[in-house]
Design a protein around this motif. Structure first.
Motif, PDB file in Angstrom:
ATOM      1  N   VAL A 199       0.808  -1.227   0.000  1.00  0.00           N
ATOM      2  CA  VAL A 199       0.000   0.000   0.000  1.00  0.00           C
ATOM      3  C   VAL A 199       0.839   1.273   0.000  1.00  0.00           C
ATOM      4  O   VAL A 199       0.284   2.370  -0.055  1.00  0.00           O
ATOM      5  N   LYS A 200       2.150   1.137   0.074  1.00  0.00           N
ATOM      6  CA  LYS A 200       2.981   2.341   0.108  1.00  0.00           C
ATOM      7  C   LYS A 200       2.947   3.053  -1.241  1.00  0.00           C
ATOM      8  O   LYS A 200       2.683   2.446  -2.285  1.00  0.00           O
ATOM      9  N   ARG A 201       3.235   4.322  -1.204  1.00  0.00           N
ATOM     10  CA  ARG A 201       3.259   5.124  -2.427  1.00  0.00           C
ATOM     11  C   ARG A 201       4.510   4.809  -3.232  1.00  0.00           C
ATOM     12  O   ARG A 201       5.627   4.837  -2.701  1.00  0.00           O
ATOM     13  N   GLU A 202       4.343   4.544  -4.507  1.00  0.00           N
ATOM     14  CA  GLU A 202       5.461   4.218  -5.387  1.00  0.00           C
ATOM     15  C   GLU A 202       5.974   5.493  -6.064  1.00  0.00           C
ATOM     16  O   GLU A 202       5.242   6.450  -6.273  1.00  0.00           O
ATOM     17  N   ARG A 206      11.017  10.043  -7.555  1.00  0.00           N
ATOM     18  CA  ARG A 206      10.695  10.561  -8.880  1.00  0.00           C
ATOM     19  C   ARG A 206       9.739  11.742  -8.787  1.00  0.00           C
ATOM     20  O   ARG A 206       9.931  12.777  -9.447  1.00  0.00           O
ATOM     21  N   ASP A 207       8.693  11.608  -7.964  1.00  0.00           N
ATOM     22  CA  ASP A 207       7.717  12.688  -7.837  1.00  0.00           C
ATOM     23  C   ASP A 207       8.337  13.941  -7.238  1.00  0.00           C
ATOM     24  O   ASP A 207       8.032  15.064  -7.654  1.00  0.00           O
ATOM     25  N   HIS A 208       9.233  13.771  -6.254  1.00  0.00           N
ATOM     26  CA  HIS A 208       9.854  14.930  -5.624  1.00  0.00           C
ATOM     27  C   HIS A 208      10.699  15.708  -6.620  1.00  0.00           C
ATOM     28  O   HIS A 208      10.627  16.945  -6.691  1.00  0.00           O
ATOM     29  N   TRP A 209      11.487  15.005  -7.387  1.00  0.00           N
ATOM     30  CA  TRP A 209      12.352  15.718  -8.327  1.00  0.00           C
ATOM     31  C   TRP A 209      11.588  16.196  -9.547  1.00  0.00           C
ATOM     32  O   TRP A 209      12.016  17.134 -10.238  1.00  0.00           O
ATOM     33  N   MET A 243      15.029  13.356   1.569  1.00  0.00           N
ATOM     34  CA  MET A 243      15.756  12.548   2.548  1.00  0.00           C
ATOM     35  C   MET A 243      14.884  12.255   3.770  1.00  0.00           C
ATOM     36  O   MET A 243      14.924  11.150   4.327  1.00  0.00           O
ATOM     37  N   TRP A 244      14.070  13.241   4.162  1.00  0.00           N
ATOM     38  CA  TRP A 244      13.210  13.006   5.324  1.00  0.00           C
ATOM     39  C   TRP A 244      12.171  11.933   5.008  1.00  0.00           C
ATOM     40  O   TRP A 244      11.923  11.042   5.827  1.00  0.00           O
ATOM     41  N   HIS A 245      11.567  11.981   3.825  1.00  0.00           N
ATOM     42  CA  HIS A 245      10.567  10.992   3.453  1.00  0.00           C
ATOM     43  C   HIS A 245      11.175   9.598   3.336  1.00  0.00           C
ATOM     44  O   HIS A 245      10.531   8.603   3.654  1.00  0.00           O
ATOM     45  N   VAL A 246      12.421   9.538   2.863  1.00  0.00           N
ATOM     46  CA  VAL A 246      13.055   8.238   2.658  1.00  0.00           C
ATOM     47  C   VAL A 246      13.548   7.648   3.980  1.00  0.00           C
ATOM     48  O   VAL A 246      13.424   6.438   4.222  1.00  0.00           O
TER      49      VAL A 246
END
Length: 311
Positions: A199-202, A206-209, A243-246
């Protein structure tokens, strides 16, 4: 005559008003039907009052599990492969199922279930009904008191019957018992476990950059959106956000694990200290009897000396 013409005109206007009113009423019903969402005929709490839903200030706390997310089943409507699975030990249910299948002549069903649960029954953790819910369903469907008492006196009230157990016990296809259990949990707005990997966002990085590139392309012609802001400020901010999201899940997992291990170590040390204290107290357990021994010391000594002299 003029009166009859006026009467016909009034009737015509009344029919037009009624027709327009009926059209608006039907249109309103269609709007309500469009806004309503039905899934396995589950009622939505949001539509049960004219005020809609009220969001409370209280947060719902669940135990942390690695690779598990929690969500409301009624809101998320999870697929079967999105649910988190675990291995369930079912020795009590196997003994009960043996009695039921022997009475009904379904020995093959018991063998098949025993083979499946030999090393543990792998089931979705939140696809179940409780013992109380099962007794209520049995009562509605006309089961006898003896059959309901057999379950009530065998299983505790908080026992969870998962859908494979219900399928084997009542000889119903697993697909039907799965749907029934999911509907029961959804009607309670059950907050269950979901597999984080499913269910995690894929495409998070890519979306951030993509946001960074699009923002830089759009705002490059605006005043004050120069190289320094676009690359140094906006780019560095986007890097920190990525980096925070990862890393936040990894950092939270590590710190919680270390905190849990430290608490376990402290509890173990406390228990060891309590055991040592109890062991030390046991050394002096018979000290209170010394006074009693001293009171009878003279009589005991004289008796033993007399017996020794006679010997």
């Amino acid at each position: 005559s003029s009166c009859s013409q006026a009467l016909r005109a009034g009737q015509g206007r009344a029919k037009e008003m009624l027709a327009s009113h009926a059209f608006r009423a039907l249109g309103a019903k269609r709007v309500v039907a469009k806004n309503a969402r039905a899934f396995w005929n589950v009622s939505l709490p949001v539509l049960q009052s004219p005020g809609g839903a009220h969001i409370t200030k209280y947060h719902i706390v669940k135990p942390y599990k690695d690779g598990v997310d929690y969500d409301d089943f009624l809101v998320a409507l999870p697929e079967r492969d999105h649910l988190n699975s675990f291995t369930k030990e079912v020795p009590l249910f196997l003994r009960y199922l043996k009695v039921v299948t022997d009475q009904e002549g379904r020995a093959e069903a018991f063998k098949a279930f025993l083979e499946r649960a030999k090393t543990g029954l792998v089931v979705e953790s939140d696809v179940y009904i409780t013992a109380e819910e099962l007794l209520a369903v049995m009562w509605k469907n006309g089961y006898s008191d003896a059959e309901r008492n057999a379950i009530q006196f065998t299983f505790p009230n908080d026992y969870k019957f998962h859908y494979p157990e219900l399928s084997a016990m009542f000889d119903i296809p697993e697909e039907e018992t799965y749907k029934f259990c999911m509907r029961t949990r959804m009607e309670d707005s059950h907050i269950g476990e979901l597999d984080h990997s499913k269910v995690k966002r894929e495409g998070l990085i890519r979306d951030h950059w993509l946001i960074f590139g699009t923002g830089l392309f759009i705002f490059k012609t605006f005043p004050f959106f120069n190289y320094y802001f676009g690359v140094k400020v906006f780019g560095t901010s986007m890097w920190c956000w990525t980096m925070w999201h990862v890393l936040n899940r990894f950092i939270a997992k590590t710190t919680r694990r270390n905190e849990y291990m430290a608490a376990q170590k402290t509890a173990q040390e406390v228990m060891e200290g309590e055991d040592k204290i109890v062991e030390s107290m046991r050394r002096f357990a018979n000290d209170a009897k010394c006074v009693e021994y001293l009171k009878t010391f003279k009589e005991d000594s004289e008796e033993k000396i007399a017996a020794y002299r006679k010997a």
